[in-house]
Scaffold this active site. Structure first.
Site, PDB file in Angstrom:
ATOM      1  N   ALA A 280       0.862  -1.186   0.000  1.00  0.00           N
ATOM      2  CA  ALA A 280       0.000   0.000   0.000  1.00  0.00           C
ATOM      3  C   ALA A 280       0.894   1.230   0.000  1.00  0.00           C
ATOM      4  CB  ALA A 280      -0.861  -0.006   1.256  1.00  0.00           C
TER       5      ALA A 280
ATOM      6  N   GLY B 237       0.900  -5.186   0.864  1.00  0.00           N
ATOM      7  CA  GLY B 237      -0.224  -5.289  -0.064  1.00  0.00           C
ATOM      8  C   GLY B 237       0.185  -5.854  -1.420  1.00  0.00           C
TER       9      GLY B 237
ATOM     10  N   GLU C  86       0.106  -9.462  -0.909  1.00  0.00           N
ATOM     11  CA  GLU C  86      -1.304  -9.858  -0.731  1.00  0.00           C
ATOM     12  C   GLU C  86      -2.000  -9.945  -2.084  1.00  0.00           C
ATOM     13  OE1 GLU C  86      -1.900  -6.658   2.300  1.00  0.00           O
ATOM     14  OE2 GLU C  86      -2.989  -8.252   3.341  1.00  0.00           O
TER      15      GLU C  86
ATOM     16  N   GLU D 106       4.030  -5.509   7.049  1.00  0.00           N
ATOM     17  CA  GLU D 106       3.164  -4.542   7.731  1.00  0.00           C
ATOM     18  C   GLU D 106       3.501  -4.367   9.206  1.00  0.00           C
ATOM     19  OE1 GLU D 106       2.201  -6.673   5.457  1.00  0.00           O
ATOM     20  OE2 GLU D 106       0.628  -5.835   4.175  1.00  0.00           O
TER      21      GLU D 106
HETATM   22  C1  3H9 Z   1       0.600  -2.323   3.318  1.00  0.00           C
HETATM   23  O1  3H9 Z   1       0.877  -2.811   2.264  1.00  0.00           O
HETATM   24  C2  3H9 Z   1      -0.741  -2.431   3.972  1.00  0.00           C
HETATM   25  C3  3H9 Z   1      -1.605  -3.454   3.315  1.00  0.00           C
HETATM   26  O2  3H9 Z   1      -1.610  -4.655   4.058  1.00  0.00           O
HETATM   27  C4  3H9 Z   1      -3.014  -2.961   3.180  1.00  0.00           C
HETATM   28  C5  3H9 Z   1      -3.705  -2.729   4.489  1.00  0.00           C
HETATM   29  C6  3H9 Z   1      -5.125  -2.370   4.365  1.00  0.00           C
HETATM   30  N1  3H9 Z   1       4.572   3.631   0.110  1.00  0.00           N
HETATM   31  O3  3H9 Z   1      13.333   2.415   0.840  1.00  0.00           O
HETATM   32  P1  3H9 Z   1      13.733   3.210  -0.331  1.00  0.00           P
HETATM   33  C7  3H9 Z   1       9.283   5.362  -0.923  1.00  0.00           C
HETATM   34  S1  3H9 Z   1       1.734  -1.388   4.180  1.00  0.00           S
HETATM   35  C8  3H9 Z   1       4.987   4.878  -0.149  1.00  0.00           C
HETATM   36  O4  3H9 Z   1      14.755   4.271  -0.141  1.00  0.00           O
HETATM   37  P2  3H9 Z   1      14.940   0.910  -1.523  1.00  0.00           P
HETATM   38  C9  3H9 Z   1      10.305   5.786   0.110  1.00  0.00           C
HETATM   39  O5  3H9 Z   1       9.736   6.637   1.061  1.00  0.00           O
HETATM   40  C10 3H9 Z   1       3.140  -1.294   3.121  1.00  0.00           C
HETATM   41  N2  3H9 Z   1       6.289   5.194  -0.382  1.00  0.00           N
HETATM   42  O6  3H9 Z   1      14.192   2.296  -1.556  1.00  0.00           O
HETATM   43  C11 3H9 Z   1      11.321   6.484  -0.767  1.00  0.00           C
HETATM   44  O7  3H9 Z   1      10.802   7.753  -1.086  1.00  0.00           O
HETATM   45  P3  3H9 Z   1      11.777   8.991  -1.335  1.00  0.00           P
HETATM   46  C12 3H9 Z   1       3.958  -2.518   3.168  1.00  0.00           C
HETATM   47  C13 3H9 Z   1       7.172   4.203  -0.338  1.00  0.00           C
HETATM   48  O8  3H9 Z   1      15.170   0.548  -2.921  1.00  0.00           O
HETATM   49  C14 3H9 Z   1      11.321   5.643  -2.031  1.00  0.00           C
HETATM   50  O9  3H9 Z   1      10.072   4.971  -2.030  1.00  0.00           O
HETATM   51  N3  3H9 Z   1       5.144  -2.308   2.405  1.00  0.00           N
HETATM   52  C15 3H9 Z   1       6.786   2.887  -0.062  1.00  0.00           C
HETATM   53  O10 3H9 Z   1      16.079   0.958  -0.579  1.00  0.00           O
HETATM   54  C16 3H9 Z   1      12.430   4.629  -2.102  1.00  0.00           C
HETATM   55  O11 3H9 Z   1      12.407   3.850  -0.908  1.00  0.00           O
HETATM   56  C17 3H9 Z   1       6.352  -2.116   2.988  1.00  0.00           C
HETATM   57  O12 3H9 Z   1       6.508  -2.184   4.178  1.00  0.00           O
HETATM   58  C18 3H9 Z   1       5.415   2.609   0.155  1.00  0.00           C
HETATM   59  N4  3H9 Z   1       4.979   1.363   0.383  1.00  0.00           N
HETATM   60  O13 3H9 Z   1      13.904  -0.114  -0.883  1.00  0.00           O
HETATM   61  C19 3H9 Z   1       7.500  -1.839   2.051  1.00  0.00           C
HETATM   62  N5  3H9 Z   1       7.895   2.110  -0.061  1.00  0.00           N
HETATM   63  O14 3H9 Z   1      12.641   8.605  -2.477  1.00  0.00           O
HETATM   64  C20 3H9 Z   1       8.189  -0.561   2.406  1.00  0.00           C
HETATM   65  C21 3H9 Z   1       8.920   2.932  -0.345  1.00  0.00           C
HETATM   66  O15 3H9 Z   1      10.856  10.113  -1.558  1.00  0.00           O
HETATM   67  N6  3H9 Z   1       9.255  -0.248   1.497  1.00  0.00           N
HETATM   68  N7  3H9 Z   1       8.491   4.189  -0.510  1.00  0.00           N
HETATM   69  O16 3H9 Z   1      12.555   9.106  -0.065  1.00  0.00           O
HETATM   70  C22 3H9 Z   1      10.476  -0.840   1.545  1.00  0.00           C
HETATM   71  O17 3H9 Z   1      10.715  -1.731   2.323  1.00  0.00           O
HETATM   72  C23 3H9 Z   1      11.529  -0.333   0.625  1.00  0.00           C
HETATM   73  O18 3H9 Z   1      11.183   0.970   0.226  1.00  0.00           O
HETATM   74  C24 3H9 Z   1      11.765  -1.173  -0.643  1.00  0.00           C
HETATM   75  C25 3H9 Z   1      12.746  -0.426  -1.592  1.00  0.00           C
HETATM   76  C26 3H9 Z   1      12.388  -2.507  -0.243  1.00  0.00           C
HETATM   77  C27 3H9 Z   1      10.490  -1.398  -1.411  1.00  0.00           C
END
Ligand code: 3H9
Length: 697
Positions: A68, A107, A110, A130
């Site tokens: 998400a 998500g 999911e 999450e």
């Molecule tokens: C969910 O899914 C809930 C569901 O169950 C539904 C419930 C109802 N959203 O980390 P990085 C941005 S909860 C928005 O430096 P990397 C991040 O802020 C979600 N923005 O890159 C950054 O922005 P900026 C579950 C996001 O290559 C840029 O992307 N998902 C999101 O080192 C680059 O990020 C997670 O927990 C997001 N979901 O790592 C995954 N993700 O450039 C969370 C990232 O402006 N994300 N951004 O600073 C991660 O673990 C890492 O970002 C990822 C990439 C591994 C994907």
């Protein structure tokens, strides 16, 4: 024949009777409202299109859907929700295949679990992360994942937010096929054509219960999981609620399980931890946004690293580089010290390999990247040399003067000092512009935080590559200014000073430590001192028995290493309150005619936490930290400030800055000038501002 139609974020390409829906929403293809709307509309149309026999969901850029959009999580969900998208996919009358590269997280996974088949690249990783954001997989993940991988694996993945690689996914039935990294689409198309040609069944995860049987027959598995992990979950709300959601997958039919999942999700988001943890997530992604630092600079090559000092810190620092394949030369002053240091490192790698954390080949490769020397000339060709000897200005200046003469021009010289003035160290060289601080935290091969200490002489050409290198070795590098203790140690020192002052008023070390561990720290100041060694900065010649620490050291109670410090330690380094320390403190107070008083939990919190907030305000006022959220990243990752409180600054805002100010005013009236409220704190209270939003950029 291939037809195509573009629809902004989601484009459709038809490969004969196979439709490919490709999402391109940088940076990480988060399932934002716009992406969901476009996916939903396209999918509805494809399902009604009789010429399409299968659909592939794939993403452009660096990753499959990373979940998400976290920025949308705080607001009420808007349709189509991820759960609605998932229902549409799972109910599809034709096969839908998820083609995963990069990460399928939250998500994103999911959604993939709602597809009938999943194919992933070799390097792909999947996880329901999450819990790290204080929530639960609220789009069916808690109900579907255990149906695929079994309850034990699902609990482990969901409650720790673990990501697993493609091979492990396949071994656990989470992906059906693995593709080479550079041919995912082709492999997915072949896979889809086979499904269609063989008229394979639509595998709907919601219809499965086979992997739930084991837990149905042994429901105690949940309690066992809780008990085994109670320590790791301490203070966190989300893991327990996630466990309850997985329990519902076993005890309820699918649709009722989904309802329970939603109910539990709503319960979780009503609490304060999700917002704090999501704030911490974004705070960690702010740190490399440095005002005035160009983002498009040519990367600097680091091909050889030097480390001065093969002690605990030097060895740990060296391992960071050796582990990623960079040759490291370790300099020591005696063969004995060098052999000891290299031996510790070797044993560490071998033990990691024997525990299966790394392969034997990886361990041997890392060991092969390390060499020791007693000759400073062997550092001449290094691109970066990090000094990690004991905290003594004269010694450090001497080392830097010699490094300056020896190491090639253009190389960066860094000091791992934790308190000393980096500019003064730099003054011993003819290249002060290339001398910086790199303050690692112990154990340096494990702890994520590095404070990169910038002096006014350092140019972006020195700072930017170091920050990038910090990321390459898997650290969280935070840029800070030069000043006593930089950011982290300067702030935590307040806790230490107040802890010691409380001993002189009647508290025992374990009283203070217990309150702070109950607050959420992994350790209180006295356990921390025992671990570091009470004799840091203490010398037997100069000791006059003037402080409790002096007396403990004089009695050879120098911390864990001598089996006793503030605490007594057993052979397994388990601490117990020491009657001897209690007597030393009692005698000390009696000699000074101090009558001990009862000191309660609330007062210990006020004395130890609030002066840290006040000091952090001064750090911000002085520009030593770039922004308040950087301080939070430092306190969480360097000192174990509870992440579920967001960090020190975020916590202060939750408590209310008026309350913080009132406590500091009270402490000032009781303890004097050192507790004077910071001007920034007073200003924010008068203006109604938020501390965690302050930035000097
Ligand atoms: C969910 O899914 C809930 C569901 O169950 C539904 C419930 C109802 N959203 O980390 P990085 C941005 S909860 C928005 O430096 P990397 C991040 O802020 C979600 N923005 O890159 C950054 O922005 P900026 C579950 C996001 O290559 C840029 O992307 N998902 C999101 O080192 C680059 O990020 C997670 O927990 C997001 N979901 O790592 C995954 N993700 O450039 C969370 C990232 O402006 N994300 N951004 O600073 C991660 O673990 C890492 O970002 C990822 C990439 C591994 C994907």
């Amino acid at each position: 024949m291939t037809q195509s139609a573009s629809n902004e974020l989601v484009s459709l390409i038809l490969h004969g009777d196979i439709a490919v829906l490709s999402t391109d929403s940088p940076p990480v293809n988060a399932l934002s409202l716009a992406v969901r709307q476009q996916l939903y509309t396209q999918l509805q149309q494809l399902m009604a299109d009789n010429s399409v026999h299968a659909v592939i969901l794939i993403c452009e850029g660096r990753t499959f859907f990373a979940g998400a959009d976290i920025k949308e999580l705080g607001a009420p969900p808007v349709s189509p929700k991820i759960s609605e998208l998932n229902a549409l996919i799972e109910d599809s009358p034709k096969p839908v295949i998820a083609a995963i590269h990069g990460n399928a997280l939250g998500g994103g996974l999911e959604l993939a679990l709602s597809c009938h088949y999943r194919i992933a690249t070799q390097s792909a990783r999947c996880g329901l992360t999450e819990v790290t954001l204080g929530i639960l997989p609220g789009a069916g993940g808690t109900q579907r994942l255990p149906r695929v991988v079994g309850v034990a694996k699902a609990l482990d993945m969901i409650c720790f937010g673990k990501r697993i690689g493609a091979q492990e996914c396949q071994a656990n039935g989470l992906v059906d096929a693995i593709a080479a990294d550079d041919s995912l689409l082709d492999a997915a198309l072949d896979f889809a054509r086979t499904l269609v040609a063989e008229d394979r069944p639509l595998l709907r995860v919601r219809e499965r219960r086979d992997h739930l049987r084991e837990a149905e027959e042994n429901p105690a598995v949940f309690q066992q999981f809780r008990t085994a992990n109670a320590k790791k979950f301490k203070g966190l709300v989300a893991p327990e609620i996630n466990i309850q959601a997985v329990e519902a997958a076993v005890s309820l039919p699918f649709d009722e399980g989904l309802k329970k999942e939603k109910e539990l999700y709503t319960q979780l988001v009503a609490g304060p931890q999700p917002a704090a943890l999501q704030y911490a997530f974004f705070a960690e992604r702010q740190i490399d946004k440095i005002p005035g630092l160009p983002t498009d600079m040519a990367p600097k090559e680091f091909s050889k690293i030097g480390v001065v000092g093969a002690g605990t810190m030097g060895g740990g620092i060296a391992m960071n580089f050796a582990s990623i394949g960079l040759p490291v030369t370790l300099l020591e002053t005696s063969q004995e010290a060098l052999d000891r240091g290299l031996g510790v490192i070797r044993r560490h790698y071998e033990s990691s390999a024997s525990k299966g954390r790394i392969s034997d080949a990886q361990a041997q490769a890392a060991i092969g990247h390390l060499r020791g020397t007693l000759d400073i000339a062997d550092l001449a060709e290094c691109d970066l040399v990090i000094e990690a000897v004991f905290e003594n200005m004269a010694v450090k200046k001497d080392i830097f003067a010699r490094l300056d003469k020896t190491v090639k021009a253009g190389a960066i010289l860094a000091t791992n000092t934790s308190f000393l003035d980096v500019e003064e160290i730099a003054s011993a060289t003819r290249r002060p512009d290339a001398v910086v601080g790199m303050h690692f935290f112990s154990p340096a091969n494990i702890m994520k935080l590095v404070e990169v200490v910038r002096t006014p002489q350092n140019s972006p050409q020195v700072i930017a590559p170091l920050l990038a290198l910090g990321k390459r070795i898997g650290k969280i590098p935070v840029l800070v200014g030069n000043g006593y203790g930089f950011v982290g140690n300067r702030i935590i020192n307040q806790r230490k000073l107040q802890g010691q002052a409380l001993l002189l008023e009647g508290a025992m070390p374990w009283d203070v430590d217990r309150v702070l561990t109950d607050f959420g720290f992994p350790m209180g100041p006295f356990a921390m001192s025992d671990m570091a060694g009470l004799d840091i900065g203490w010398s037997v010649e100069q000791s006059r028995g003037e402080t409790i620490r002096d007396i403990l050291c004089e009695q050879d109670r120098r911390g864990q290493k001598t089996g006793a410090g503030y605490y007594d330690y057993d052979a397994n380094r388990r601490a117990t309150p020491s009657p001897l320390t209690e007597k030393i403190i009692g005698d000390f107070l009696a000699e000074k005619n101090i009558k001990p008083r009862q000191i309660g939990t609330e007062e210990i919190i006020e004395r130890c936490i609030y002066p840290m907030i006040n000091e952090a305000c001064k750090v911000l006022e002085e520009g030593v930290a770039i922004r308040a959220s950087d301080i939070d990243v430092i306190m969480v990752n360097g000192y174990g400030f509870p992440r579920y409180c967001g960090g020190l600054m975020y916590f202060a805002d939750q408590v209310g800055l008026s309350k913080v100010l009132a406590i500091m005013q009270k402490l000032e009236s009781e303890l004097g000038e050192t507790m004077k409220p910071a001007a920034l704190l007073e200003k924010l209270v008068s203006e109604g501002g938020k501390l965690h939003k302050i930035t000097n950029g």
